[in-house]
Design an enzyme around this catalytic site. Structure first.
Site, PDB file in Angstrom:
ATOM      1  CD  GLU A   1       4.118   0.470   6.803  1.00 60.46           C
ATOM      2  OE1 GLU A   1       5.031   0.698   7.614  1.00 60.46           O
ATOM      3  OE2 GLU A   1       3.714   1.344   5.982  1.00 60.46           O
TER       4      GLU A   1
ATOM      5  CG  ASP B   1      -0.274  -0.028   2.551  1.00 64.46           C
ATOM      6  OD1 ASP B   1       0.730  -0.762   2.692  1.00 64.46           O
ATOM      7  OD2 ASP B   1      -0.730   0.694   3.465  1.00 64.46           O
TER       8      ASP B   1
HETATM    9  N1  LIG Z   1       0.854   2.386  12.022  1.00 66.33           N
HETATM   10  C1  LIG Z   1       1.802   3.418  11.629  1.00 66.33           C
HETATM   11  C2  LIG Z   1       2.252   3.172  10.232  1.00 66.33           C
HETATM   12  C3  LIG Z   1       3.081   4.284   9.664  1.00 66.33           C
HETATM   13  C4  LIG Z   1       4.128   3.843   8.727  1.00 66.33           C
HETATM   14  C5  LIG Z   1       4.963   4.934   8.117  1.00 66.33           C
HETATM   15  N2  LIG Z   1       6.248   4.398   7.794  1.00 66.33           N
HETATM   16  C6  LIG Z   1       7.060   5.004   6.931  1.00 66.33           C
HETATM   17  O1  LIG Z   1       6.722   6.002   6.329  1.00 66.33           O
HETATM   18  C7  LIG Z   1       8.413   4.363   6.697  1.00 66.33           C
HETATM   19  C8  LIG Z   1       9.283   5.151   5.780  1.00 66.33           C
HETATM   20  C9  LIG Z   1      10.286   5.985   6.515  1.00 66.33           C
HETATM   21  O2  LIG Z   1       9.914   6.972   7.131  1.00 66.33           O
HETATM   22  O3  LIG Z   1      11.450   5.694   6.474  1.00 66.33           O
HETATM   23  C10 LIG Z   1       5.138   6.121   9.054  1.00 66.33           C
HETATM   24  O4  LIG Z   1       6.121   6.200   9.803  1.00 66.33           O
HETATM   25  O5  LIG Z   1       4.273   7.003   9.024  1.00 66.33           O
HETATM   26  C11 LIG Z   1       1.126   4.771  11.721  1.00 66.33           C
HETATM   27  O6  LIG Z   1      -0.064   4.854  11.406  1.00 66.33           O
HETATM   28  O7  LIG Z   1       1.790   5.732  12.092  1.00 66.33           O
END
Ligand SMILES: N[C@@H](CCC[C@H](NC(=O)CCC(=O)O)C(=O)O)C(=O)O
Length: 354
Positions: free
Chosen positions: A125, A71
């Site tokens: 995710e 996603d």
């Molecule tokens: N459940 C969490 C999912 C958020 C995932 C997202 N991850 C990334 O963007 C990884 C890439 C990076 O920053 O290196 C995030 O951190 O927002 C939520 O809803 O926060």
């Protein structure tokens, strides 16, 4: 158009990105990923909702999970893909279909790896932790996540990023009294009362703690504000939504406590949270991986499922193509050379005996 995991990596990446798969809309892409993996004798392919899992069963002494999500965050006029110089632009090129392209290419190429491999292409995710398909799989089919080590192919500019920061969301609501805005003194403006909360957020100095040798960088930010029902009514309620990103020396409970301590006069309603993970790069499997792929490790600032695997007792690292500072940006792109760097690094690591 179908995906060809044996073909050119740039063509594969563009085909993956051009199937829009904003969280909740992953089915079409999961169908294509499943078809691309089927028919390879060395892989058992399973489907669980919009998650596709491909596993080798070679009786190796070690199993490694290599995972990437299908996603993306919402499209911002950045689809279909475009090619400019040595970059592929478009929503998801960086976070994280570049990693997914490398996973598909290596999954079909590595027919006799020295470690058994579990390839996981999963959904949901980028949203609240409860919707992440690995949350469901961890509870219903924990056997599918079992491994001695895990690699999350999130964007890291083709170098290892250790651990990840935690994330916490809360809201603060202020209450006032509605009145005609021509007679504002008859009411009490709830939006104005948010100023106090916003000032705390504005003046907050984020910490940059070093955890197990890697420097993290915290952040406390308002991410949404709501309030007001009309242009001539004093608002009687207003809400600010806040996202706190915290380094992995803090637990989720510590993070909640810290936020409460910053706003002692307000009720905080916690709406979502996921703990981070310490880097764990001294664990032998992680050290072997870092040595094989090369480069100086740094800290992962976003939240990734490294946290989930670490919590399950599976040491995990982030490693994938794309500059993480371009994740979620409108001009998100993946440098083409990093696709090849990551593919070759994974193959090099898989060439080493377990
Ligand atoms: N459940 C969490 C999912 C958020 C995932 C997202 N991850 C990334 O963007 C990884 C890439 C990076 O920053 O290196 C995030 O951190 O927002 C939520 O809803 O926060």
């Amino acid at each position: 158009m179908s995906l060809d995991p044996h073909g050119d990596l740039v063509v594969l990446l563009r085909a993956l990105v051009d199937v829009e798969s904003v969280s909740g809309n992953e089915t079409a892409l999961a169908d294509q990923v499943e078809s691309a993996l089927q028919g390879h004798e060395h892989l058992e392919v399973l489907r669980d909702g919009d998650t596709v899992i491909a596993r080798t069963h070679l009786g190796r002494p070690e199993r490694v999970v290599i995972a990437g999500h299908l996603d993306t965050v919402p499209v911002a006029g950045n689809l279909p893909t475009s090619l400019a110089g040595d970059r592929v632009y478009g929503r998801g090129t960086c976070d994280m279909k570049g990693g997914v392209a490398v996973m598909l290419a290596v999954a079909v190429a590595a027919t006799t790896p020295p470690r058994d491999l579990t390839w996981i292409f999963y959904d949901h995710e980028e949203v609240e932790a409860s919707a992440n398909s690995l949350t469901r799989i961890a509870s219903e089919r924990p056997d599918l996540l079992v491994g001695d080590f895990a690699v999350l192919m999130e964007p890291t500019s083709a170098k290892v990023e250790g651990g990840c920061q935690g994330t916490l969301r809360f809201t603060v609501t202020t209450k006032g009294k509605a009145a005609h805005s021509a007679r504002a003194w008859m009411g009490h403006n709830a939006i104005h009362d948010l100023a106090e909360v916003l000032a705390v957020l504005r003046d907050h100095e984020p910490e940059q703690p070093v955890v197990d040798g890697l420097r993290y960088h915290e952040g406390l930010n308002a991410v949404a504000v709501t309030g007001g029902i009309a242009g001539n009514v004093i608002p009687d309620t207003a809400t600010v939504s806040v996202n706190y990103r915290f380094a992995p020396h803090r637990s989720l409970a510590d993070a909640e406590h810290y936020c409460r301590s910053l706003l002692p006069d307000h009720d905080l309603t916690f709406t979502d949270g996921a703990a981070g993970a310490r880097p764990g790069l001294d664990v032998p499997a992680a050290a072997t991986f870092v040595d094989a792929v090369g480069g100086e490790p740094s800290a992962k600032f976003g939240w990734t499922d490294v946290a989930r695997f670490s919590a399950l007792g599976v040491p995990a690292v982030n490693f994938g193509p794309g500059d993480p500072s371009k994740a979620h940006a409108d001009d998100e792109f993946c440098p083409i050379d990093e696709l090849y760097t990551c593919r070759d690094a994974l193959l090099r690591w898989l060439d080493r005996p377990a």
